[in-house]
Design a protein around this motif. Structure first.
Motif, mmCIF file in Angstrom:
data_model
loop_
_atom_site.group_PDB
_atom_site.id
_atom_site.type_symbol
_atom_site.label_atom_id
_atom_site.label_comp_id
_atom_site.label_asym_id
_atom_site.label_seq_id
_atom_site.Cartn_x
_atom_site.Cartn_y
_atom_site.Cartn_z
ATOM 1 N N LEU A 174 0.856 -1.178 0.000
ATOM 2 C CA LEU A 174 0.000 0.000 0.000
ATOM 3 C C LEU A 174 0.891 1.227 0.000
ATOM 4 C CD1 LEU A 174 -2.771 1.397 0.220
ATOM 5 C CD2 LEU A 174 -2.507 1.274 2.718
ATOM 6 N N GLU A 175 0.724 2.095 -0.996
ATOM 7 C CA GLU A 175 1.509 3.322 -1.102
ATOM 8 C C GLU A 175 0.587 4.516 -0.910
ATOM 9 O OE1 GLU A 175 3.604 3.322 -4.787
ATOM 10 O OE2 GLU A 175 4.830 1.571 -4.280
ATOM 11 N N VAL A 176 0.824 5.272 0.141
ATOM 12 C CA VAL A 176 0.022 6.453 0.455
ATOM 13 C C VAL A 176 0.795 7.697 0.042
ATOM 14 C CG1 VAL A 176 -1.055 7.793 2.289
ATOM 15 C CG2 VAL A 176 -1.110 5.290 2.376
ATOM 16 N N ASP A 177 0.205 8.515 -0.810
ATOM 17 C CA ASP A 177 0.810 9.794 -1.169
ATOM 18 C C ASP A 177 0.648 10.739 0.022
ATOM 19 O OD1 ASP A 177 1.655 12.190 -2.184
ATOM 20 O OD2 ASP A 177 0.224 12.267 -3.837
ATOM 21 N N ALA A 178 1.749 10.999 0.715
ATOM 22 C CA ALA A 178 1.696 11.809 1.936
ATOM 23 C C ALA A 178 2.115 13.248 1.697
ATOM 24 C CB ALA A 178 2.594 11.180 3.002
ATOM 25 N N SER A 179 2.374 13.617 0.431
ATOM 26 C CA SER A 179 2.897 14.959 0.155
ATOM 27 C C SER A 179 1.924 16.064 0.550
ATOM 28 C CB SER A 179 3.249 15.082 -1.327
ATOM 29 O OG SER A 179 2.101 14.854 -2.141
ATOM 30 N N GLY A 180 0.610 15.751 0.551
ATOM 31 C CA GLY A 180 -0.363 16.756 0.909
ATOM 32 C C GLY A 180 -0.840 16.693 2.345
ATOM 33 N N LEU A 181 -0.307 15.748 3.115
ATOM 34 C CA LEU A 181 -0.718 15.601 4.514
ATOM 35 C C LEU A 181 0.090 16.534 5.413
ATOM 36 C CD1 LEU A 181 -1.024 11.705 4.810
ATOM 37 C CD2 LEU A 181 -2.792 13.368 4.199
ATOM 38 N N GLU A 182 -0.581 17.214 6.300
ATOM 39 C CA GLU A 182 0.097 18.163 7.193
ATOM 40 C C GLU A 182 0.737 17.424 8.370
ATOM 41 O OE1 GLU A 182 0.525 21.379 6.767
ATOM 42 O OE2 GLU A 182 -0.583 21.458 4.882
ATOM 43 N N ILE A 183 1.673 16.529 8.046
ATOM 44 C CA ILE A 183 2.386 15.779 9.083
ATOM 45 C C ILE A 183 3.569 16.615 9.539
ATOM 46 C CG2 ILE A 183 3.704 13.689 9.600
ATOM 47 C CD1 ILE A 183 2.028 12.250 7.517
ATOM 48 N N GLY A 184 3.699 16.791 10.837
ATOM 49 C CA GLY A 184 4.750 17.645 11.358
ATOM 50 C C GLY A 184 5.479 17.043 12.530
ATOM 51 N N PRO A 185 5.747 17.840 13.564
ATOM 52 C CA PRO A 185 6.580 17.378 14.682
ATOM 53 C C PRO A 185 5.910 16.348 15.577
ATOM 54 C CG PRO A 185 5.770 19.597 15.086
ATOM 55 C CD PRO A 185 5.423 19.276 13.678
ATOM 56 N N GLN A 186 4.597 16.176 15.474
ATOM 57 C CA GLN A 186 3.910 15.124 16.197
ATOM 58 C C GLN A 186 3.060 14.323 15.214
ATOM 59 O OE1 GLN A 186 1.931 15.772 19.987
ATOM 60 N NE2 GLN A 186 2.744 17.850 20.072
ATOM 61 N N GLY A 187 2.900 13.034 15.519
ATOM 62 C CA GLY A 187 2.051 12.232 14.650
ATOM 63 C C GLY A 187 1.880 10.826 15.171
ATOM 64 N N ASP A 220 15.080 16.793 12.932
ATOM 65 C CA ASP A 220 14.289 17.962 12.561
ATOM 66 C C ASP A 220 12.990 17.459 11.938
ATOM 67 O OD1 ASP A 220 16.218 19.816 13.345
ATOM 68 O OD2 ASP A 220 17.290 19.587 11.440
ATOM 69 N N PRO A 221 11.852 17.842 12.501
ATOM 70 C CA PRO A 221 10.582 17.356 11.951
ATOM 71 C C PRO A 221 10.341 17.882 10.553
ATOM 72 C CG PRO A 221 10.199 19.083 13.563
ATOM 73 C CD PRO A 221 11.657 18.767 13.620
ATOM 74 N N GLY A 222 9.637 17.094 9.769
ATOM 75 C CA GLY A 222 9.290 17.500 8.407
ATOM 76 C C GLY A 222 8.236 16.571 7.845
ATOM 77 N N ARG A 223 7.741 16.883 6.688
ATOM 78 C CA ARG A 223 6.712 16.067 6.069
ATOM 79 C C ARG A 223 7.301 14.787 5.473
ATOM 80 N NH1 ARG A 223 2.500 20.003 2.827
ATOM 81 N NH2 ARG A 223 2.048 21.440 4.531
ATOM 82 N N PHE A 224 6.408 13.840 5.227
ATOM 83 C CA PHE A 224 6.769 12.640 4.481
ATOM 84 C C PHE A 224 6.265 12.792 3.047
ATOM 85 C CE2 PHE A 224 6.031 10.674 8.828
ATOM 86 C CZ PHE A 224 7.374 10.608 9.138
ATOM 87 N N SER A 225 7.017 12.244 2.103
ATOM 88 C CA SER A 225 6.557 12.248 0.712
ATOM 89 C C SER A 225 5.619 11.079 0.445
ATOM 90 C CB SER A 225 7.750 12.187 -0.245
ATOM 91 O OG SER A 225 8.500 10.990 -0.037
ATOM 92 N N ARG A 226 5.886 9.941 1.085
ATOM 93 C CA ARG A 226 5.017 8.778 0.932
ATOM 94 C C ARG A 226 5.108 7.909 2.177
ATOM 95 N NH1 ARG A 226 9.624 7.384 -2.106
ATOM 96 N NH2 ARG A 226 10.489 5.330 -1.574
ATOM 97 N N ILE A 227 4.050 7.169 2.400
ATOM 98 C CA ILE A 227 3.992 6.200 3.491
ATOM 99 C C ILE A 227 3.622 4.862 2.868
ATOM 100 C CG2 ILE A 227 2.766 5.520 5.598
ATOM 101 C CD1 ILE A 227 2.345 8.541 6.125
#
Length: 406
Positions: A234-247, A361-368
């Motif tokens: 399963l490939e989730v496009d995470a580029s648009g998810l507001e994932i940050g320093p907590q998750g 350093d927290p940052g977004r994921f491109s994919r999960i």
């Protein structure tokens, strides 16, 4: 400070046996009974011939053990763990020295001072944890001494019962600590979306991100996505998810029962979180017979080798008792907001948490990716060959959902 399911006990000096010392007293940083070292969890006292005082402490799974720290100057050191194993299926345990995780097996039926060599390049508090893996292994004493020794060089009775001034540290001084944790309540129904939900997938209809061999099957709740051998993922496009320093990422999984995945049968990949361009925080969750269920947080520079200089190797979770027929809940969570950063890994609502000095350093994921080797890696397929249901990704950590100490 986040809730720690543990009892704090400071190290104390232990009376050694009356045998001539081989280690100079000035080289002993500390020597302690395992139950008097640091933070102890669920140690079981057992009477055993040859143990100091006639009894020692039996370890169970990875949630049992002793975790603490010691202040050290630059130099070469040896950690000594006096251990005894009753049988070949009860001889495995883990030692974690400042994030350097090692699995060892103790000799069966005889006391042995097992040696672990390590170096310190600057004055600091070094975290040291002794953790169970195969229930039944017994630990009596631990010590840290200056110099380099091999297993078999010393008996613990040859180490003077000394503690260097200032070596003992309290919980508040520990830079890193692994401790057990548990959910206050395991989910019993499909997830409900709230203001913190970034993604919720029930798999009750076909999913665009399913690649390779896959199909829909009966799930934990409604339908589920079955990821088949060899290439289901399963490939989730995470580029648009507001994932940050907590998750938090959590889902239910049921591997094909006949492969006995939870019972030491090969290497399987559960989760990969790829940092977005310019990001430096990557998560990988897999299960191997040598490690159990292991979460690795890294900068992405060394994803395979799990070098403790670039990775925070987080949690060995034992699954050998898991029911092969049932669905199981997996949860990964992080909090990178403070100077102490946190990671959690829970299996069926129980697992471990760790805090460590700020390094990511927290940052977004491109994919999960879920259910197989990360795409693009030069590694064979490591499919879970099983079904996934009720995937949820949120922008808060699991901290507020944990049981608190009574």
């Amino acid at each position: 400070m986040k809730s720690l399911m543990c009892t704090v006990v400071l190290m104390s000096v232990t009376v050694g046996l009356a045998v001539a010392a081989k280690v100079p007293a000035g080289d002993v940083i500390f020597k302690a009974e395992i139950e008097d070292y640091g933070v102890t969890n669920s140690l079981t006292a057992v009477a055993l011939p040859g143990a100091v005082g006639g009894y020692a402490m039996q370890l169970g799974d990875q949630s049992t053990g002793a975790r603490g720290g010691v202040k050290l100057a630059p130099g070469q050191y040896t950690l000594l763990v006096r251990a005894w194993a009753p049988a070949g299926d009860q001889d495995g345990f883990f030692v974690d020295i400042d994030g350097w995780l090692q699995r060892r097996v103790a000799p069966i039926g005889r006391w042995t001072a097992m040696a672990y060599n390590f170096a310190v390049d600057k004055e600091k508090v070094v975290s040291i944890a002794i953790m169970g893996q195969e229930a039944g292994l017994v630990v009596d004493q631990i010590a840290v001494v200056r110099g380099t020794y091999k297993t078999g060089d010393l008996k613990m009775s040859e180490v003077p019962a000394e503690t260097s001034a200032g070596a003992r540290v309290g919980l508040e001084e520990l830079p890193r600590l692994v401790s057990p944790c548990a959910l206050a309540e395991l989910p019993t129904a499909p997830f409900e979306e709230d203001e913190h939900t970034l993604l919720h997938e029930s798999f009750d209809r076909p999913v665009a991100g399913a690649v390779g061999s896959h199909l829909q099957v009966k799930g934990k709740f409604g339908q589920a996505l079955y990821l088949q051998m060899p290439d289901g993922r399963l490939e989730v496009d995470a580029s648009g998810l507001e994932i940050g320093p907590q998750g938090t990422i959590e889902f239910w999984v049921r591997p094909r029962p006949a492969q006995r995945l939870w019972h030491d049968q090969g290497w399987h990949y559960f989760l990969h979180c790829e940092p977005a361009e310019g990001g430096h925080f990557q998560l990988d969750l897999d299960r191997h017979p040598a490690t159990g269920l292991l979460l690795a947080a890294s900068s992405g520079a060394d994803p395979y080798h799990r070098n403790p200089q670039t990775c925070e190797l987080l949690r060995v979770v034992t699954t050998s008792g898991a029911d092969l027929q049932k669905w199981h809940h997996i949860l990964v969570s992080w909090d990178l907001t403070g100077e102490r950063q946190y990671l959690w890994l829970l299996f069926d609502g129980a697992g471990e948490q760790v805090f460590f000095p700020r390094r990511f350093d927290p940052g977004r994921f491109s994919r999960i990716e879920i259910g197989n080797t990360p795409s693009g890696w030069d590694v064979p397929y490591l499919c879970i060959d099983g079904a996934v249901d009720e995937l949820r990704i949120t922008n808060v950590s699991v901290a507020d959902r944990l049981k608190t100490a009574e």
